[in-house]
Motif scaffolding. Structure first.
Motif, PDB file in Angstrom:
ATOM      1  N   THR A   8       0.829  -1.205   0.000  1.00 13.99           N
ATOM      2  CA  THR A   8       0.000   0.000   0.000  1.00 13.99           C
ATOM      3  C   THR A   8       0.865   1.257   0.000  1.00 13.99           C
ATOM      4  OG1 THR A   8      -0.110  -0.050   2.424  1.00 13.99           O
ATOM      5  CG2 THR A   8      -1.891  -1.152   1.220  1.00 13.99           C
TER       6      THR A   8
ATOM      7  N   ALA B 170      -3.617   7.152  -6.305  1.00 16.32           N
ATOM      8  CA  ALA B 170      -3.289   6.052  -7.214  1.00 16.32           C
ATOM      9  C   ALA B 170      -2.362   6.518  -8.328  1.00 16.32           C
ATOM     10  CB  ALA B 170      -4.570   5.458  -7.800  1.00 16.32           C
TER      11      ALA B 170
ATOM     12  N   HIS C 258      -9.043   0.640 -13.054  1.00 19.81           N
ATOM     13  CA  HIS C 258     -10.040   1.528 -12.455  1.00 19.81           C
ATOM     14  C   HIS C 258     -11.439   1.005 -12.759  1.00 19.81           C
ATOM     15  CE1 HIS C 258     -11.701   5.011 -10.629  1.00 19.81           C
ATOM     16  NE2 HIS C 258     -12.058   5.622 -11.739  1.00 19.81           N
TER      17      HIS C 258
ATOM     18  N   GLY D 125      -7.087   1.836  -8.584  1.00 19.76           N
ATOM     19  CA  GLY D 125      -7.650   3.106  -8.145  1.00 19.76           C
ATOM     20  C   GLY D 125      -7.610   4.142  -9.245  1.00 19.76           C
TER      21      GLY D 125
ATOM     22  N   GLN E 227     -12.848  -4.457 -12.027  1.00 22.42           N
ATOM     23  CA  GLN E 227     -12.556  -4.533 -10.604  1.00 22.42           C
ATOM     24  C   GLN E 227     -11.740  -5.787 -10.315  1.00 22.42           C
ATOM     25  OE1 GLN E 227     -16.905  -3.555  -9.282  1.00 22.42           O
ATOM     26  NE2 GLN E 227     -15.582  -3.063  -7.556  1.00 22.42           N
TER      27      GLN E 227
END
Length: 224
Positions: free
Chosen positions: A141, A164, A182, A159, A210
């Motif tokens: 992350t 992002a 995205h 993102g 997704q």
């Protein structure tokens, strides 16, 4: 009625900020009490997000790097050395409306002349089961923390906001290719961030998709 346990300084959270506050408060003879949280497989745990980080190479004083959990344990030990006390529980309620300030761990009440809230930040995850055991093993992350370890590899960023795109831009310094996935057909990021991403030859986009699964047993091998 049980008398609440009182401290001069109560610190909620035990990441880098919380432990730094504890060290300074303890050295000032304020006898701080840290309610550090409960053990967890996420960043919401004693030590914070660095507990999920492998090699930390951008912290001053460690030219060879240091593992995130080891760094946080050293900070904790340093706080203890100066007299900090720790409670390995999670605060369930607070009241800052009057002095002394109050905090609860379930039914146990604590009061303090000052409360430092250093609960940190939590990364916005996808909510997939695999994230729990793959974080720090190919799933990250923090591009600035971990991008270096993926030199020459293809990297996916999920993102469409400023964060992002900023992470994707940074990762192009190391990756052979960065793909931004995205869930919509347009980005939420600011215009200037979009322009930079669209002009970068190393960045490509996958629209209206997704991520539903992260593949890999011990480390990330792909996504679906």
């Amino acid at each position: 009625m049980t008398t609440p346990l009182h401290s001069k300084v109560l610190i909620i959270g035990s990441g880098p900020a919380g432990l730094t506050a504890a060290i300074y408060a303890a050295r000032a003879n304020l006898q701080p009490l840290v309610i550090e949280g409960e053990p967890s497989s996420t960043s919401d745990q004693p030590g914070g997000q660095l507990m999920l980080t492998t090699d930390v190479e951008n912290f001053p004083g460690f030219p060879e790097g240091i593992m995130g959990p080891e760094l946080m344990m050293r900070c904790r030990d340093q706080a203890i050395r100066f007299g900090t006390e720790f409670i390995t529980e999670k605060v369930t309620k607070v009241d800052f409306s009057s002095r002394p300030f109050r905090a609860w761990v379930r039914d146990t009440e604590y009061t303090a002349d000052a409360i430092i809230v250093s609960t940190g930040a939590q990364s916005l995850m996808l909510g997939l089961e695999e994230e729990k055991h793959l974080i720090g093993h190919g799933l990250s992350t923090c591009a600035t923390c971990d991008g270096f370890f993926f030199r020459g590899q293809e990297i996916v960023v999920v993102g469409g906001g400023d964060s992002a795109l900023e992470e994707a831009q940074f990762l192009t310094k190391f990756a052979s290719k960065v793909t931004i996935i995205h869930r919509r057909e347009s980005l939420r990021a600011s215009k200037i961030m979009q322009d930079r991403a669209f002009k970068n030859d190393k960045i490509s986009f996958v629209w209206n998709k997704q991520v539903t699964r992260v593949l890999g047993a011990d480390k990330v091998s792909g996504i679906e």
